[in-house]
Write an enzyme that holds these catalytic residues in place. Structure first.
Site, short mmCIF file in Angstrom:
data_model
loop_
_atom_site.label_atom_id
_atom_site.label_comp_id
_atom_site.label_asym_id
_atom_site.label_seq_id
_atom_site.Cartn_x
_atom_site.Cartn_y
_atom_site.Cartn_z
N ASN A 106 7.60 2.10 17.87
CA ASN A 106 7.02 1.52 19.03
C ASN A 106 6.95 0.04 19.03
OD1 ASN A 106 5.31 0.71 17.07
ND2 ASN A 106 3.43 1.96 17.88
N ASP A 141 0.50 10.91 -0.80
CA ASP A 141 0.39 10.03 -1.81
C ASP A 141 -1.43 10.09 -2.11
OD1 ASP A 141 1.93 7.11 -2.82
OD2 ASP A 141 -0.24 7.65 -3.74
N ASP A 199 -1.90 8.49 -7.56
CA ASP A 199 -1.93 6.86 -7.75
C ASP A 199 -2.69 6.78 -9.01
OD1 ASP A 199 -3.00 4.05 -6.64
OD2 ASP A 199 -1.00 4.33 -6.62
N GLU A 237 1.27 9.16 -11.24
CA GLU A 237 1.70 7.43 -11.81
C GLU A 237 0.90 7.06 -13.05
OE1 GLU A 237 1.96 3.03 -9.88
OE2 GLU A 237 0.11 4.48 -9.56
N HIS A 254 8.35 1.27 -4.73
CA HIS A 254 7.50 0.32 -3.66
C HIS A 254 6.83 -0.76 -4.54
CE1 HIS A 254 4.24 2.98 -4.79
NE2 HIS A 254 3.63 1.97 -4.31
N ASP A 255 6.73 -0.83 -6.01
CA ASP A 255 6.11 -1.76 -6.69
C ASP A 255 7.03 -2.52 -7.64
OD1 ASP A 255 3.33 0.65 -7.59
OD2 ASP A 255 3.41 -0.89 -5.95
O1 TEU Z 1 0.22 1.05 -8.93
C1 TEU Z 1 -0.41 0.87 -9.90
C2 TEU Z 1 0.25 -0.22 -10.77
O2 TEU Z 1 0.18 -0.10 -11.86
C3 TEU Z 1 0.99 -1.16 -10.28
O3 TEU Z 1 0.02 -1.99 -9.48
C4 TEU Z 1 1.74 -2.23 -11.26
O4 TEU Z 1 1.08 -2.47 -12.11
C5 TEU Z 1 2.17 -3.30 -10.46
O5 TEU Z 1 2.21 -3.29 -9.26
C6 TEU Z 1 3.42 -3.52 -10.99
O6 TEU Z 1 3.67 -4.70 -10.71
C7 TEU Z 1 -0.16 1.79 -7.82
C8 TEU Z 1 0.27 1.69 -6.59
O7 TEU Z 1 1.89 2.18 -6.59
C9 TEU Z 1 0.58 0.34 -5.99
O8 TEU Z 1 1.21 0.02 -4.90
C10 TEU Z 1 -1.06 -0.11 -5.77
O9 TEU Z 1 -0.94 -1.39 -5.41
C11 TEU Z 1 -1.70 0.20 -6.87
O10 TEU Z 1 -1.76 1.55 -7.44
C12 TEU Z 1 -3.15 0.41 -6.47
O11 TEU Z 1 -3.52 1.36 -5.67
CA CA Z 2 5.43 0.96 14.57
#
Ligand code: TEU
Ligand code: CA
Length: 575
Positions: free
Chosen positions: A28, A103, A210, A268, A342-343
């Site tokens: 959008n 998630d 998570d 995780e 994504h981390d």
């Molecule tokens: O990540 C947990 C986690 O351990 C990460 O924060 C990690 O330590 C760090 O990012 C590595 O650099 C989970 C999710 O995947 C993350 O995106 C969230 O920020 C976090 O939990 C809190 O929900």
């Molecule tokens: Ca959008």
């Protein structure tokens, strides 16, 4: 979705594709990815051949941590769309024979979640749904050092926030807008299970959970040890892998029917060990199917000094670590296989060589090596294109709360800005969060508006349109790997055996299933490499099932060249 569509253990031969909704496809024009955007790209994902989509959070959220701070578990944030849009996506997946995993973020909620808002009142029956404590004995509340204990937040600063409403503090292992739920309270657990059951009834096929090994904490909440040069102590000893973790996971499994309904479940688990993972993923214990360990994504940092203290990655250490997990879960349990998410920074930039000369070959070879290990592979959006790190140079380029807070904290502790920016460019989570590259148009076809993060400069070369059109692209290599897993039982079940463990360039191993033996031979360096015939099985009559380079000479490997062989029966008999 009926049980027929989820036969027992279906996830062992599946490949999971992780979507970070904020950065996948904007439908959008507001510059932020959304659910209708994902639905519009389902045919692309179906062509890639992936079996499962894992959606990072799309729930209502103030977005302090991009959705990992949830204020309503049972509604979609308008930024991402609506529940109807999500039903369309679930239906779109199922009609294509794909599955969708949500998630589950239940170690903490958003501080804007009604549960927490009610809990702020000391008289509320929900007071004990979170961890509230008075100021440290002998300290005046809201003054430095008055926090109930000396724990650090993962996102820098103290892990406690003072609430003037009651004068007490609440615990937040992550940001102060992510208060931790108190899983010691059975009401909390039952509320979570009921929410999960409603999502299963809505058609989801499983959960990525998570930081699920943080839910059982040491109720005494004891002080930790403050490392040199730090202000606060790590909470790991008291919040990771706590005494009631298995009890809670077994209760969740029972109450939600995770095993009975053949749902895909992956936990995780930062700080998880092989031993813990073997117990958690042992089907007989009815806890979870898989865990995400962090050991192999913590090898390029100075021991005990955290992710920002950069250190070179030696290949033998990475090979050995994955081998340890292959051996450890060979008889019982099951591995997840991932190199980024994504981390984490982009796999080809971190573990490969993202220079124009070697990016394609290294992205392919990393995929071959990972996908031929025993376990369920996870592909992070863009990994199938060989997308690279961002190359941000200014702190203002960053949006990730962990990165922005680290920068502020490090500068306040006197670190040089160049050193901090270097660490961020290598390890920041924003490296994984720039827009998906669909084509070479202005914003890589991600949005008609202004993207929340800019597309990476190399989008003109690295994008879906170019990759799909080029039979020799990283995309088609992933497609062939996924086909192999669907076709070859040895890729799924074969016993793993590492070869040449100490070789600094070569990553070689076999997978054996009955009479069938597959051999992976990979040069994971940017220099030529030579293999000694004595160190590998006899290749006479061997069939090449997948290769990065055409008609290579068997024992000579070009930079980032790899081959997957099926050994011939006679060479097998010669052993
Ligand atoms: O990540 C947990 C986690 O351990 C990460 O924060 C990690 O330590 C760090 O990012 C590595 O650099 C989970 C999710 O995947 C993350 O995106 C969230 O920020 C976090 O939990 C809190 O929900
Ligand atoms: Ca959008």
């Amino acid at each position: 979705m009926t049980l027929e569509a989820r036969p027992d253990g279906w996830w062992k031969s599946a490949v999971v594709y992780q979507i970070y909704p904020r950065s996948f496809m904007d439908s959008n024009g507001d510059g932020i990815g959304d659910i209708p955007g994902i639905t519009s790209r389902l045919d692309y994902l179906h062509d890639l051949g992936v079996d499962v989509l894992w959606l990072s959070p799309v729930y209502r959220s103030p977005m302090d941590d991009n959705g990992y701070d949830i204020s309503d578990y049972e509604d979609v944030d308008p930024l991402f769309g609506s529940l109807v849009d999500l039903d369309d996506l679930i239906d779109g997946c199922h009609r294509r024979g794909m599955k969708l995993v949500m998630d589950l973020v239940v170690n903490h909620t958003s501080d804007e979640h009604p549960w927490f808002q009610e809990s702020r009142d000391p008289a509320s029956p929900k007071r004990d749904w979170y961890w509230w404590r008075p100021a440290r004995e002998g300290h005046e509340a809201a003054t430095p050092g008055a926090e109930p204990n000396n724990w650090a937040s993962v996102f820098s600063g103290p892990a406690w926030e003072h609430d003037p409403k009651s004068g007490e503090y609440f615990l937040h292992v992550f940001s102060k807008k992510q208060p931790d739920l108190n899983w010691e309270n059975p009401e909390v657990r039952q509320a979570v299970y009921a929410m999960m059951r409603r999502w299963v009834e809505r058609g989801v096929d499983g959960f990525r959970m998570d930081v699920i090994n943080l839910i059982s904490k040491d109720p005494a909440l004891p002080d930790g040890v403050v490392a040199e040069g730090q202000t606060y102590a790590s909470s790991e000893k008291s919040v990771l892998n706590g005494p009631r973790l298995h009890e809670f996971l077994q209760e969740m499994n029972r109450e939600v029917g995770l095993s009975d309904r053949h749902l895909l479940t992956v936990g995780e688990m930062p700080g998880s060990t092989v031993e813990l993972a073997r117990d958690v993923t042992d089907p007989a214990r009815r806890e979870l199917n898989m865990v995400f360990t962090f050991e192999h994504v913590g090898l390029d940092e100075q021991p005990g000094r955290g992710k920002w203290a950069l250190a070179p990655l030696e290949l033998p250490r990475l090979k050995r670590n994955l081998e340890t997990w292959q051996r450890g879960l060979a008889e019982t349990g099951w591995n997840s296989l991932y190199l980024d998410n994504h981390d984490q920074p982009r796999a080809v930039s971190r573990f490969g060589d993202d220079s124009p000369e070697h990016r394609v070959a290294s992205a392919k070879t990393l995929a071959t090596v990972l996908h031929l290990h025993r376990g369920t592979p996870y592909v992070y959006q863009g990994e199938e294109l060989g997308m690279t790190n961002t190359g941000f140079t200014e702190i203002d380029d960053y949006r990730d709360i962990e990165s922005v807070n680290y920068h502020a904290d490090a500068i306040s502790l006197g670190l040089e800005v160049e050193v901090v920016l270097e660490s961020l460019s290598v390890k920041s989570r924003d490296n994984a969060r720039t827009p998906m590259h669909w084509d070479d148009s202005e914003h890589a076809g991600f949005t008609a508006g202004k993207p929340w993060l800019p597309a990476t400069a190399n989008k003109d070369e690295i994008n879906v349109a170019a990759a799909v059109a080029d039979p020799d692209s990283v995309f088609h290599h992933f497609r062939r790997l996924i086909e192999l897993r669907h076709r070859e039982p040895t890729v799924v079940e074969g016993r793993f055996e590492l070869l040449l463990p100490e070789d600094p360039q070569i990553w070689a191993f076999t997978r054996t299933h009955g009479d069938d033996v597959l051999l992976v031979l990979a040069n994971c360096s940017s220099d030529d490499a030579r293999v000694d015939a004595a160190d590998i099985p006899d290749l006479t009559g061997a069939e090449v099932l997948l290769a990065t380079h055409a008609d290579g000479e068997d024992l000579q490997l070009a930079p980032w060249e790899s081959r997957l062989y099926r050994l011939s029966s006679e060479s097998r008999s010669r052993g």
